[in-house]
Design a protein around this motif. Structure first.
Motif, PDB file in Angstrom:
ATOM      1  N   MET A   1      54.568  30.944   4.551  1.00  0.00           N
ATOM      2  CA  MET A   1      54.575  32.272   5.127  1.00  0.00           C
ATOM      3  C   MET A   1      53.413  32.384   6.103  1.00  0.00           C
ATOM      4  SD  MET A   1      55.868  35.520   5.066  1.00  0.00           S
ATOM      5  CE  MET A   1      57.009  35.224   3.778  1.00  0.00           C
ATOM      6  N   THR A   3      51.259  35.023   8.471  1.00  0.00           N
ATOM      7  CA  THR A   3      50.964  36.443   8.640  1.00  0.00           C
ATOM      8  C   THR A   3      50.219  36.656   9.941  1.00  0.00           C
ATOM      9  OG1 THR A   3      50.811  36.765   6.249  1.00  0.00           O
ATOM     10  CG2 THR A   3      49.800  38.451   7.642  1.00  0.00           C
ATOM     11  N   GLY A  27      60.842  41.023  10.241  1.00  0.00           N
ATOM     12  CA  GLY A  27      59.576  40.297  10.295  1.00  0.00           C
ATOM     13  C   GLY A  27      58.371  41.205  10.175  1.00  0.00           C
ATOM     14  N   ARG A  45      55.130  39.195   8.989  1.00  0.00           N
ATOM     15  CA  ARG A  45      55.199  38.067   8.046  1.00  0.00           C
ATOM     16  C   ARG A  45      56.487  37.300   8.302  1.00  0.00           C
ATOM     17  NH1 ARG A  45      52.491  42.095   4.937  1.00  0.00           N
ATOM     18  NH2 ARG A  45      50.510  41.299   4.194  1.00  0.00           N
ATOM     19  N   VAL A  46      56.316  36.052   8.712  1.00  0.00           N
ATOM     20  CA  VAL A  46      57.463  35.205   9.061  1.00  0.00           C
ATOM     21  C   VAL A  46      57.288  33.826   8.432  1.00  0.00           C
ATOM     22  CG1 VAL A  46      58.021  36.431  11.210  1.00  0.00           C
ATOM     23  CG2 VAL A  46      56.358  34.565  11.247  1.00  0.00           C
ATOM     24  N   ALA A  47      58.352  33.044   8.446  1.00  0.00           N
ATOM     25  CA  ALA A  47      58.311  31.719   7.824  1.00  0.00           C
ATOM     26  C   ALA A  47      57.603  30.682   8.692  1.00  0.00           C
ATOM     27  CB  ALA A  47      59.726  31.245   7.505  1.00  0.00           C
ATOM     28  N   ARG A  48      57.709  30.805  10.019  1.00  0.00           N
ATOM     29  CA  ARG A  48      57.146  29.786  10.921  1.00  0.00           C
ATOM     30  C   ARG A  48      56.365  30.448  12.049  1.00  0.00           C
ATOM     31  NH1 ARG A  48      61.435  27.242  13.759  1.00  0.00           N
ATOM     32  NH2 ARG A  48      62.171  29.342  13.788  1.00  0.00           N
ATOM     33  N   TYR A  49      55.381  29.749  12.576  1.00  0.00           N
ATOM     34  CA  TYR A  49      54.563  30.274  13.672  1.00  0.00           C
ATOM     35  C   TYR A  49      55.417  30.671  14.874  1.00  0.00           C
ATOM     36  CZ  TYR A  49      50.233  28.965  11.353  1.00  0.00           C
ATOM     37  OH  TYR A  49      49.193  28.885  10.467  1.00  0.00           O
ATOM     38  N   GLU A  51      58.181  31.990  15.037  1.00  0.00           N
ATOM     39  CA  GLU A  51      58.836  33.278  14.860  1.00  0.00           C
ATOM     40  C   GLU A  51      57.952  34.448  15.284  1.00  0.00           C
ATOM     41  OE1 GLU A  51      61.258  33.723  11.186  1.00  0.00           O
ATOM     42  OE2 GLU A  51      60.502  31.691  10.787  1.00  0.00           O
TER      43      GLU A  51
END
Length: 95
Positions: A1, A3, A27, A45-49, A51
């Motif tokens: 995750m 942030t 997101g 808050r996303v799974a990958r940079y 995003e």
């Protein structure tokens, strides 16, 4: 995750509408009205940079009433709530 903390300058007369529009973006977990140089702060808050680019310049910056943003990426998260959860796992006491 991943942030990101996004500080947002908004048209003063549109702050509530801008905050609601930002809060509705995928997101974005929270939006706060704040004091100081910026009007709002959004937690992304996303799974990958990668995003973050989709959320902030891709959608957030395009909301009518957003004048400028300043994005900070968090390296680590420290939270009292996280610590309490870690210590309440239920491991047996050492006798």
């Amino acid at each position: 995750m991943v942030t990101a903390i996004v500080h947002i300058k908004a048209d003063v007369d549109r702050i509530p509408e801008v905050a609601q529009a930002i809060a509705g973006l995928a997101g974005v977990s929270e939006v706060y009205s704040i004091t100081g140089e910026f009007d709002l702060m959004a937690m992304v808050r996303v799974a990958r940079y990668e995003e973050i680019a989709e959320v902030v310049p891709g959608r957030l910056n395009k909301i009518e009433g957003v004048r400028a943003t300043d994005t900070h990426i968090a390296f680590r998260t420290y939270s009292r709530h996280d610590l309490e959860a870690a210590f309440s796992i239920g491991l047996p006491d050492a006798d």
